[in-house]
Design a protein around this motif. Structure first.
Motif, short mmCIF file in Angstrom:
data_model
loop_
_atom_site.label_atom_id
_atom_site.label_comp_id
_atom_site.label_asym_id
_atom_site.label_seq_id
_atom_site.Cartn_x
_atom_site.Cartn_y
_atom_site.Cartn_z
N LEU A 1 -5.60 2.41 1.93
CA LEU A 1 -4.79 2.52 3.13
C LEU A 1 -5.67 2.73 4.37
O LEU A 1 -5.45 2.11 5.40
CB LEU A 1 -3.78 3.66 3.00
N GLU A 2 -6.69 3.56 4.25
CA GLU A 2 -7.61 3.77 5.36
C GLU A 2 -8.33 2.47 5.73
O GLU A 2 -8.50 2.16 6.92
CB GLU A 2 -8.64 4.84 5.02
N ALA A 3 -8.77 1.73 4.71
CA ALA A 3 -9.44 0.45 4.97
C ALA A 3 -8.50 -0.52 5.67
O ALA A 3 -8.90 -1.24 6.59
CB ALA A 3 -9.96 -0.14 3.67
N PHE A 4 -7.25 -0.53 5.24
CA PHE A 4 -6.25 -1.40 5.87
C PHE A 4 -6.06 -1.02 7.34
O PHE A 4 -6.06 -1.88 8.23
CB PHE A 4 -4.91 -1.28 5.12
N ILE A 5 -5.93 0.27 7.60
CA ILE A 5 -5.73 0.74 8.97
C ILE A 5 -6.93 0.38 9.84
O ILE A 5 -6.77 -0.08 10.97
CB ILE A 5 -5.45 2.26 9.00
N ASP A 6 -8.14 0.57 9.31
CA ASP A 6 -9.34 0.21 10.07
C ASP A 6 -9.37 -1.28 10.39
O ASP A 6 -9.76 -1.69 11.47
CB ASP A 6 -10.60 0.59 9.30
N ARG A 7 -8.94 -2.09 9.42
CA ARG A 7 -9.00 -3.55 9.59
C ARG A 7 -7.97 -4.06 10.59
O ARG A 7 -8.25 -4.95 11.38
CB ARG A 7 -8.81 -4.22 8.23
N VAL A 8 -6.78 -3.49 10.58
CA VAL A 8 -5.71 -4.03 11.43
C VAL A 8 -5.48 -3.22 12.71
O VAL A 8 -4.62 -3.59 13.51
CB VAL A 8 -4.37 -4.18 10.66
N ALA A 9 -6.22 -2.16 12.91
CA ALA A 9 -6.01 -1.31 14.08
C ALA A 9 -6.17 -2.08 15.39
O ALA A 9 -5.50 -1.79 16.37
CB ALA A 9 -6.94 -0.12 14.05
N LEU B 1 0.82 -1.21 0.00
CA LEU B 1 0.00 0.00 0.00
C LEU B 1 0.86 1.26 0.00
O LEU B 1 0.50 2.25 -0.66
CB LEU B 1 -0.94 0.00 1.21
N LEU B 2 1.97 1.25 0.71
CA LEU B 2 2.87 2.41 0.68
C LEU B 2 3.42 2.64 -0.71
O LEU B 2 3.54 3.79 -1.17
CB LEU B 2 4.02 2.23 1.67
N ASP B 3 3.75 1.55 -1.38
CA ASP B 3 4.23 1.65 -2.76
C ASP B 3 3.15 2.25 -3.66
O ASP B 3 3.41 3.15 -4.45
CB ASP B 3 4.67 0.27 -3.27
N ALA B 4 1.92 1.76 -3.52
CA ALA B 4 0.80 2.29 -4.31
C ALA B 4 0.54 3.74 -3.96
O ALA B 4 0.23 4.56 -4.83
CB ALA B 4 -0.45 1.45 -4.06
N LEU B 5 0.71 4.09 -2.71
CA LEU B 5 0.50 5.47 -2.25
C LEU B 5 1.52 6.41 -2.87
O LEU B 5 1.19 7.55 -3.24
CB LEU B 5 0.58 5.51 -0.73
N SER B 6 2.75 5.95 -3.01
CA SER B 6 3.79 6.80 -3.60
C SER B 6 3.56 7.01 -5.09
O SER B 6 4.00 8.01 -5.65
CB SER B 6 5.17 6.20 -3.36
N LYS B 7 2.85 6.09 -5.74
CA LYS B 7 2.57 6.22 -7.17
C LYS B 7 1.32 7.04 -7.44
O LYS B 7 1.28 7.83 -8.38
CB LYS B 7 2.45 4.82 -7.81
N ASP B 8 0.28 6.81 -6.65
CA ASP B 8 -0.98 7.54 -6.84
C ASP B 8 -1.67 7.67 -5.49
O ASP B 8 -2.47 6.82 -5.10
CB ASP B 8 -1.87 6.79 -7.84
N ALA B 9 -1.36 8.75 -4.80
CA ALA B 9 -1.84 8.94 -3.43
C ALA B 9 -3.35 8.98 -3.35
O ALA B 9 -3.95 8.42 -2.42
CB ALA B 9 -1.25 10.22 -2.85
N GLU B 10 -3.99 9.63 -4.30
CA GLU B 10 -5.45 9.76 -4.25
C GLU B 10 -6.14 8.40 -4.38
O GLU B 10 -7.11 8.13 -3.68
CB GLU B 10 -5.94 10.70 -5.36
#
Length: 105
Positions: free
Chosen positions: A63-71, A48-57
């Motif tokens: 990334l938010e869904a990931f954070i919610d799931r693993v928080a 996800l960080l790699d994808a974020l660096s390519k296209d943040a929007e």
């Protein structure tokens, strides 16, 4: 009388060894599961960080869904099954220290 006491002690030792093995097996299973889960979460996060660096929007909602799931994800580094026992001793002897079983892995 002495023979009965010896038989009781041998029986208690056998039961103790079974309890210790169960605790060790539980520890190994829990830490192995935690290790696998942590690796999966790490791989997904770095992807996800790699994808974020390519296209943040585009990657931000993922990334938010990931954070919610693993928080609320919790993993075990160590376990102390002795805390689950209602009595802090076996028979007439004191309970071993908290690292007793883990030191025998």
């Amino acid at each position: 009388e002495a023979r009965q006491e010896l038989a009781d002690l041998q029986s208690a030792l056998t039961e103790h060894a079974q309890d210790a093995k169960a605790a060790q097996d539980d520890y190994k299973n829990r830490t192995a599961f935690s290790h696998e889960e942590y690796l999966e979460h790490s791989e997904e996060f770095f992807s996800l960080l790699d994808a974020l660096s390519k296209d943040a929007e585009a990657a931000a909602p993922q990334l938010e869904a990931f954070i919610d799931r693993v928080a609320s994800f919790q993993f075990e580094l160590a376990t102390d099954y002795q805390q689950d026992k209602s009595a802090p001793y076996w028979g007439k002897s004191a309970q071993p220290g908290p690292t007793y079983f883990m030191s025998h892995l």
